[in-house]
Design a protein around this motif. Structure first.
Motif, PDB file in Angstrom:
ATOM      1  N   LEU A 281       0.761  -1.147   0.132  1.00  0.00           N
ATOM      2  CA  LEU A 281       0.374  -0.089   0.090  1.00  0.00           C
ATOM      3  C   LEU A 281       1.081   1.570   0.305  1.00  0.00           C
ATOM      4  N   LYS A 282       1.733   1.207   0.989  1.00  0.00           N
ATOM      5  CA  LYS A 282       3.251   2.534   0.957  1.00  0.00           C
ATOM      6  C   LYS A 282       3.875   2.619  -0.087  1.00  0.00           C
ATOM      7  N   ASN A 283       4.042   1.445  -0.507  1.00  0.00           N
ATOM      8  CA  ASN A 283       4.855   1.569  -2.301  1.00  0.00           C
ATOM      9  C   ASN A 283       3.817   1.942  -3.539  1.00  0.00           C
ATOM     10  N   GLY A 284       2.409   1.551  -3.698  1.00  0.00           N
ATOM     11  CA  GLY A 284       1.263   1.566  -4.550  1.00  0.00           C
ATOM     12  C   GLY A 284       1.263   3.554  -4.514  1.00  0.00           C
ATOM     13  N   ILE A 285       1.822   4.179  -2.790  1.00  0.00           N
ATOM     14  CA  ILE A 285       0.751   5.375  -2.550  1.00  0.00           C
ATOM     15  C   ILE A 285       2.001   6.770  -3.362  1.00  0.00           C
ATOM     16  N   THR A 286       3.275   5.162  -2.986  1.00  0.00           N
ATOM     17  CA  THR A 286       4.914   6.408  -3.746  1.00  0.00           C
ATOM     18  C   THR A 286       4.582   6.046  -5.062  1.00  0.00           C
ATOM     19  N   TYR A 287       4.858   4.898  -5.696  1.00  0.00           N
ATOM     20  CA  TYR A 287       3.991   5.226  -7.519  1.00  0.00           C
ATOM     21  C   TYR A 287       3.542   6.001  -7.562  1.00  0.00           C
ATOM     22  N   LEU A 288       2.153   5.921  -6.827  1.00  0.00           N
ATOM     23  CA  LEU A 288       0.772   7.141  -7.387  1.00  0.00           C
ATOM     24  C   LEU A 288       1.544   8.965  -7.257  1.00  0.00           C
ATOM     25  N   PHE A 289       2.395   9.101  -6.565  1.00  0.00           N
ATOM     26  CA  PHE A 289       2.585  10.200  -5.947  1.00  0.00           C
ATOM     27  C   PHE A 289       3.956  10.644  -7.391  1.00  0.00           C
ATOM     28  N   MET A 290       4.468   9.364  -7.571  1.00  0.00           N
ATOM     29  CA  MET A 290       5.807  10.045  -8.512  1.00  0.00           C
ATOM     30  C   MET A 290       4.970   9.789 -10.023  1.00  0.00           C
ATOM     31  N   ILE A 291       4.189   9.034 -10.415  1.00  0.00           N
ATOM     32  CA  ILE A 291       3.366   9.023 -11.997  1.00  0.00           C
ATOM     33  C   ILE A 291       2.668  10.496 -12.168  1.00  0.00           C
ATOM     34  N   ALA A 292       1.852  11.450 -10.737  1.00  0.00           N
ATOM     35  CA  ALA A 292       1.584  12.536 -11.028  1.00  0.00           C
ATOM     36  C   ALA A 292       2.402  13.236 -10.525  1.00  0.00           C
ATOM     37  N   PHE A 293       3.550  13.014 -10.529  1.00  0.00           N
ATOM     38  CA  PHE A 293       4.894  14.265 -10.230  1.00  0.00           C
ATOM     39  C   PHE A 293       5.283  14.277 -12.027  1.00  0.00           C
TER      40      PHE A 293
END
Ligand SMILES: [Zn+2]
Length: 94
Positions: free
Chosen positions: A69-81
């Motif tokens: 879940l934590k990795n997924g959130i980090t991944y989402l932030f990276m995509i958004a960025f």
């Protein structure tokens, strides 16, 4: 349970029934409807039936760990960025 790092595959057959809370009473339900077959194919959910109380519903076949879940959130932030940067670059050219 089969560990695939971040995702655990689980078998709802060994889990409690959501309705009567009995252990080991869930059985895989045969999907007769096309919609049920689609859900089974496209999602992590599959139809199950309780042989004790007759409950029928969907149970997830996979569970995400907190790490996933934590990795997924980090991944989402990276995509958004990345999307933001691409958007900013495109703005200059349009
Ligand atoms: Zn039950």
């Amino acid at each position: 349970m089969v560990s695939q790092g971040l995702i655990f595959s689980k078998n709802p057959v060994y889990e409690k029934c959501p309705s009567c809370h009995s252990l080991g009473t869930l059985r895989k339900s045969h999907s007769r409807k096309t919609s049920e077959k689609l859900i089974k194919k496209l999602t992590i959910f599959a139809p199950y039936r309780c042989k004790k109380c007759g409950w029928r519903g969907y149970q997830a076949k996979l569970v995400l760990t907190s790490k996933a879940l934590k990795n997924g959130i980090t991944y989402l932030f990276m995509i958004a960025f990345a999307a933001f940067i691409i958007y900013e670059i495109l703005k200059r050219f349009i």
